[in-house]
Design an enzyme around this catalytic site. Structure first.
Site, PDB file in Angstrom:
ATOM      1  N   GLY A  21       0.884  -1.333   0.310  1.00  0.00           N
ATOM      2  CA  GLY A  21       0.008  -0.053  -0.109  1.00  0.00           C
ATOM      3  C   GLY A  21       0.869   1.194   0.089  1.00  0.00           C
ATOM      4  O   GLY A  21       0.674   1.971  -0.867  1.00  0.00           O
ATOM      5  N   HIS A  22       1.834   1.267   1.011  1.00  0.00           N
ATOM      6  CA  HIS A  22       2.941   2.398   0.915  1.00  0.00           C
ATOM      7  C   HIS A  22       3.663   2.470  -0.258  1.00  0.00           C
ATOM      8  O   HIS A  22       3.687   3.527  -0.908  1.00  0.00           O
ATOM      9  CB  HIS A  22       3.748   2.365   2.063  1.00  0.00           C
ATOM     10  CG  HIS A  22       2.961   1.973   3.594  1.00  0.00           C
ATOM     11  ND1 HIS A  22       3.309   0.925   4.254  1.00  0.00           N
ATOM     12  CD2 HIS A  22       2.651   2.998   4.214  1.00  0.00           C
ATOM     13  CE1 HIS A  22       2.554   1.266   5.548  1.00  0.00           C
ATOM     14  NE2 HIS A  22       2.091   2.606   5.324  1.00  0.00           N
TER      15      HIS A  22
END
Ligand code: PAF
Length: 283
Positions: free
Chosen positions: A36-37
């Site tokens: 996600g990051h």
């Protein structure tokens, strides 16, 4: 990748880049990085000449001291992931760099956004988020700030804070990245045991249930069934809500509005949140 630990040094570096008209994208994180990051880093790289990430576990946003103590720390693999993703600069400060002696906490007038949903269950959390993000934006004055939709309310709150403080950066919100079985990626997932991890897929299933039944059942009935789904999997539910895109609660169907389903639930003291846009057709 250059790593800065001192606030004044990274600020100096950024200001030199700005003088040369280099556009800067910034991805603030608390570490324990996942895809996600990394998707936010990729977005920033596509839009900007320089991408900066920060890793700082911000004590002022933890309403529960136990959650703070247990927050996963995986700095070495975080750095490896950032290098592999092509991140240019990492800000990795100690607490005193972010909150130096004499630092004065300010209060943000966030209105009703602050006390609903997450705010109801995490007193003071959003004040702490605003405090750290304003400070980070002060240290790293970027052109574009990248945030993940998984923390939907946090995105709204940070947008509001930047308006309140006249901070001149735009905000880009990117879709939640999910595991194959639908579980939203989160740093907290690493704390789940094997059986809790299996159970946790129920959160996304409940959101999908809400989405697919929105047209043919009442909101009250849909929420009731979603509660039962989570409780059957040993989750304690904080909330299951359906709102418009500005987080105004919706009690009845309204086909003209974009609707969002939001869930927060805890298993064995591990609190997970997720949300889903209910009125688009591609998830
Ligand atoms: O979403 C997070 O990881 C944090 O709340 C943030 C935005 C980095 C502020 O500490």
């Amino acid at each position: 990748m250059i790593i800065y630990r001192k606030a004044d040094e990274i600020t100096q570096y950024i200001s030199n880049k700005k003088k040369n008209n280099i556009s800067i994208g910034f991805v603030p994180t608390m570490g324990a990085l996942h895809q996600g990051h990394i998707s936010l880093i990729s977005k920033s790289k596509a839009d900007n000449l320089l991408t900066v990430c920060s890793i700082f576990i911000n004590p002022t946003q933890f309403n529960n001291p136990d959650d703070f103590k247990k927050y996963p720390i995986t700095i070495e693999s975080d750095i490896e992931m950032l290098v592999a993703a092509g991140c240019d600069v990492l800000f990795l400060p100690q607490r005193e760099e972010v909150y130096p002696t004499g630092f004065i906490k300010t209060h943000y007038e966030l209105g009703k956004l602050e006390n609903i949903l997450e705010g109801r269950f995490r007193q003071g959390h959003f004040q702490g988020v605003c405090l750290v993000v304003e400070r980070l934006l002060n240290i790293i004055p970027c052109d574009i700030l990248y945030l993940g939709q998984k923390d939907y309310q946090q995105c709204m709150i940070i947008e509001k804070m930047t308006q309140l403080r006249n901070i001149n950066c735009s905000i880009k919100i990117s879709p939640t990245i999910r595991e194959k079985d639908g579980l939203a990626m989160s740093s907290r997932n690493s704390r789940l045991s094997h059986s809790e991890r299996t159970a946790a897929t129920i959160i996304y299933q409940a959101l999908k249930y809400i989405k697919s039944n929105l047209k043919n059942k009442s909101i009250e009935d849909i929420k009731k069934t979603a509660y039962q789904m989570l409780e059957q999997c040993e989750f304690e539910v904080d909330y299951i809500e359906i709102t418009d895109q500005h987080l105004g609660f919706v009690e009845h169907q309204d086909s003209n509005k974009t609707l969002v389903g939001l869930i927060a639930a805890t298993i064995n003291n591990i609190r997970l949140i997720d949300n889903l846009i209910l009125t688009d057709f591609d998830e």
